[in-house]
Scaffold this motif. Structure first.
Motif, PDB file in Angstrom:
ATOM      1  N   TRP A   1       0.836  -1.206   0.000  1.00  0.00           N
ATOM      2  CA  TRP A   1       0.000   0.000   0.000  1.00  0.00           C
ATOM      3  C   TRP A   1       0.871   1.257   0.000  1.00  0.00           C
ATOM      4  O   TRP A   1       0.568   2.244  -0.685  1.00  0.00           O
ATOM      5  CB  TRP A   1      -0.927   0.010   1.207  1.00  0.00           C
ATOM      6  N   TYR A   2       1.947   1.229   0.781  1.00  0.00           N
ATOM      7  CA  TYR A   2       2.837   2.399   0.825  1.00  0.00           C
ATOM      8  C   TYR A   2       3.459   2.647  -0.543  1.00  0.00           C
ATOM      9  O   TYR A   2       3.572   3.794  -0.996  1.00  0.00           O
ATOM     10  CB  TYR A   2       3.928   2.205   1.877  1.00  0.00           C
ATOM     11  N   GLN A   3       3.871   1.563  -1.209  1.00  0.00           N
ATOM     12  CA  GLN A   3       4.479   1.714  -2.532  1.00  0.00           C
ATOM     13  C   GLN A   3       3.484   2.309  -3.521  1.00  0.00           C
ATOM     14  O   GLN A   3       3.823   3.166  -4.334  1.00  0.00           O
ATOM     15  CB  GLN A   3       4.966   0.345  -3.012  1.00  0.00           C
ATOM     16  N   GLN A   4       2.227   1.877  -3.447  1.00  0.00           N
ATOM     17  CA  GLN A   4       1.193   2.451  -4.298  1.00  0.00           C
ATOM     18  C   GLN A   4       0.987   3.930  -3.977  1.00  0.00           C
ATOM     19  O   GLN A   4       0.833   4.761  -4.889  1.00  0.00           O
ATOM     20  CB  GLN A   4      -0.135   1.714  -4.099  1.00  0.00           C
ATOM     21  N   ALA A   5       0.966   4.244  -2.685  1.00  0.00           N
ATOM     22  CA  ALA A   5       0.759   5.626  -2.275  1.00  0.00           C
ATOM     23  C   ALA A   5       1.842   6.538  -2.824  1.00  0.00           C
ATOM     24  O   ALA A   5       1.571   7.666  -3.269  1.00  0.00           O
ATOM     25  CB  ALA A   5       0.716   5.717  -0.745  1.00  0.00           C
ATOM     26  N   GLU A   6       3.074   6.057  -2.815  1.00  0.00           N
ATOM     27  CA  GLU A   6       4.182   6.859  -3.317  1.00  0.00           C
ATOM     28  C   GLU A   6       4.006   7.201  -4.797  1.00  0.00           C
ATOM     29  O   GLU A   6       4.224   8.343  -5.214  1.00  0.00           O
ATOM     30  CB  GLU A   6       5.505   6.113  -3.110  1.00  0.00           C
ATOM     31  N   VAL A   7       3.586   6.206  -5.588  1.00  0.00           N
ATOM     32  CA  VAL A   7       3.393   6.469  -7.017  1.00  0.00           C
ATOM     33  C   VAL A   7       2.240   7.446  -7.225  1.00  0.00           C
ATOM     34  O   VAL A   7       2.332   8.370  -8.045  1.00  0.00           O
ATOM     35  CB  VAL A   7       3.163   5.153  -7.785  1.00  0.00           C
ATOM     36  N   HIS A   8       1.153   7.249  -6.476  1.00  0.00           N
ATOM     37  CA  HIS A   8       0.026   8.197  -6.583  1.00  0.00           C
ATOM     38  C   HIS A   8       0.480   9.622  -6.254  1.00  0.00           C
ATOM     39  O   HIS A   8       0.125  10.581  -6.953  1.00  0.00           O
ATOM     40  CB  HIS A   8      -1.088   7.785  -5.623  1.00  0.00           C
ATOM     41  N   ARG A   9       1.267   9.758  -5.187  1.00  0.00           N
ATOM     42  CA  ARG A   9       1.716  11.105  -4.789  1.00  0.00           C
ATOM     43  C   ARG A   9       2.585  11.735  -5.873  1.00  0.00           C
ATOM     44  O   ARG A   9       2.420  12.911  -6.212  1.00  0.00           O
ATOM     45  CB  ARG A   9       2.494  11.017  -3.464  1.00  0.00           C
ATOM     46  N   LEU A  10       3.505  10.962  -6.410  1.00  0.00           N
ATOM     47  CA  LEU A  10       4.391  11.499  -7.443  1.00  0.00           C
ATOM     48  C   LEU A  10       3.620  11.911  -8.697  1.00  0.00           C
ATOM     49  O   LEU A  10       3.994  12.859  -9.385  1.00  0.00           O
ATOM     50  CB  LEU A  10       5.461  10.465  -7.795  1.00  0.00           C
ATOM     51  N   ARG A  11       2.537  11.225  -8.972  1.00  0.00           N
ATOM     52  CA  ARG A  11       1.707  11.574 -10.127  1.00  0.00           C
ATOM     53  C   ARG A  11       0.780  12.757  -9.861  1.00  0.00           C
ATOM     54  O   ARG A  11       0.087  13.225 -10.761  1.00  0.00           O
ATOM     55  CB  ARG A  11       0.837  10.378 -10.528  1.00  0.00           C
ATOM     56  N   GLY A  12       0.714  13.178  -8.607  1.00  0.00           N
ATOM     57  CA  GLY A  12      -0.211  14.253  -8.263  1.00  0.00           C
ATOM     58  C   GLY A  12      -1.613  13.772  -7.981  1.00  0.00           C
ATOM     59  O   GLY A  12      -2.546  14.578  -7.891  1.00  0.00           O
TER      60      GLY A  12
END
Length: 471
Positions: free
Chosen positions: A281-292
């Motif tokens: 979940w954390y790894q997914q969150a990081e990608v979402h954040r980087l994408r805005g």
């Protein structure tokens, strides 16, 4: 010999673990298996994630070995039972089986390889307590026993343990050398499946922890091949995917990183594997954040936390992206005060620099950047060099030293290029554009900002793209 037993042995030899488990289980239902086949059934059960069956079959295997007078094999069986139970969090039962193994070893006498295996739990406990010196001594004793008996499983595990201990003591070159030696043993194919998976995952984790990305990437590729050759494998597969996701994220392959993290959440799981779900979940969150994709990131960080994974520094950086500066500062300062471990702290320091500068707290940013630089100077790790130069360049720019900032940021950009990290490299170039502008070089500023914008467009990094376009 029954047809099921013959098929089970054949499947076991081919490492077709699900088929081996099914056929050996069927054979066991027809007629109780002998100790060797029970041992095969227990390992197949472990490798397809059936932990309760693994323990039950392991107890039967132990009793059979004792009944046959095969005390060394019984001691080895008791050791693995103890370690499996400890991994599940069943400390009393796990400790009881290890004590039973120790009693058998004392009965057998001093000339026995299982004595080396039983040094491992104490070594692991010393590592957990931060006593690297004691751990190194214990694993060295185990290695000497392993070498004397030429026992491949113990040779790999003892070198892994001593390597981890030396890393904990700051003896990086020696520690990494031992980790490489353990990995060479498992990639050669002479080590049993469970120790092989343990060594793979532990070595990759250590490489990531010391920011040795080249080794982490090389060994992750090897682990991927090992897992793919055994499609039924349940342990180790999730950890392998998440290491791959981390590396893919760094390399800018964000859709692939997201897909790998999502796969982990739907894989068959074992008792005690909830931490892998949190990490995913954390790894997914990081990608979402980087994408805005800030709302999606918020949800994923909370899911990570619910599964036991600390959502920092990602959540603090999300608060910064949301414009909630006070919340970002409070979060990063709180977690920095709690974390003493160097690897985790370095990632927090990098985030602290960014958040402190956004809050115009240049003094705090300088302190974090200096701490990062001090540590990076003691290691030969391009990722650390890039992080440190990036942080220092950001602070110099805020302090008004555009010339010094430009030199530091250019060094960061080259290091980011070396490790193939396009997003971080583009962030450095955006700062280089600001430094050029402060120095009156508008053409240089536009070139750097345009280069950064192009990368952000390719990555679909929406928040960073908007920031650089505003510049």
């Amino acid at each position: 010999m029954s047809d099921a037993l013959e098929r089970g042995r054949d499947a076991y030899a081919r490492q077709a673990w699900s088929e081996a488990f099914d056929q050996l289980s069927a054979a066991d239902d027809d007629s109780a298996l002998d100790p060797d086949d029970l041992e095969r059934l227990g390992l197949a059960a472990a490798l397809v994630g059936k932990d309760d069956v693994t323990i039950a079959v392991g107890v039967r295997t132990y009793d059979a070995f004792v009944g046959n007078g095969e005390l060394t094999r019984a001691a080895r069986c008791a050791f693995w039972l103890g370690m499996s139970l400890l991994e599940r969090g069943e400390m009393a039962q796990g400790g009881g089986w290890l004590a039973r193994a120790q009693r058998l070893v004392e009965e057998i006498g001093p000339d026995c390889v299982e004595r080396g295996f039983l040094l491992a739990p104490a070594g692991i406990q010393s590592l957990t307590q931060g006593d690297g010196a004691t751990a190194a001594a214990l694993f060295e004793q185990a290695a000497q026993i392993a070498d004397r008996y030429r026992e491949p499983d113990l040779m790999a595990l003892s070198r892994l343990g001593k390597g981890q201990a030396l890393l904990q003591l700051g003896r990086i070159t020696e520690g990494v050398s031992l980790l490489d030696e353990a990995m060479l043993a498992v990639t050669a194919g002479g080590v049993s499946p469970l120790p092989t998976g343990i060594v793979y995952c532990a070595v990759i984790s250590e490489c990531m922890r010391i920011f040795d990305l080249r080794r982490a990437q090389e060994w992750t590729s090897a682990l991927s091949r090992w897992c793919e050759a055994q499609p039924d494998l349940v342990p180790f597969r999730g950890q392998c995917l998440l290491h791959r996701a981390e590396i893919m994220q760094l390399h800018g392959a964000w859709p692939d990183a997201m897909a790998a993290a999502k796969r982990v959440r739907i894989l068959p799981s074992r008792q005690g594997d909830q931490w892998l779900v949190g990490w995913a979940w954390y790894q997914q969150a990081e990608v979402h954040r980087l994408r805005g994709e800030l709302a999606e990131a918020e949800t994923a960080y909370h899911k990570a936390n619910q599964s036991g994974h600390e959502p920092q520094p990602g959540l603090a950086l999300l608060r910064l992206a949301q414009g909630k500066l006070d919340a970002a500062i409070a979060a990063i300062r709180r977690v920095l005060a709690e974390v003493a471990g160097q690897s985790r702290r370095l990632r927090l320091l990098s985030a602290d620099v960014e958040i402190s500068l956004a809050a115009a707290d240049v003094k705090a940013a300088r302190a974090a950047a200096d701490e990062l630089a001090e540590f990076a100077a003691s290691r030969d790790a391009p990722v650390l060099d890039a992080m440190s130069a990036h942080a220092t360049g950001s602070v110099l720019l805020a302090e008004g030293d555009a010339k010094g900032a430009l030199a530091s940021l250019r060094r960061a950009w080259k290091s980011w290029q070396e490790v193939e990290a396009p997003y971080e490299g583009a962030k450095a170039r955006a700062l280089m554009g600001r430094a050029c502008r402060q120095l009156g070089d508008e053409d240089g500023a536009q070139l750097e900002l345009d280069a950064a914008r192009w990368v952000f467009q390719q990555l679909e990094a929406a928040s960073d793209l908007a920031t650089v376009e505003a510049l």
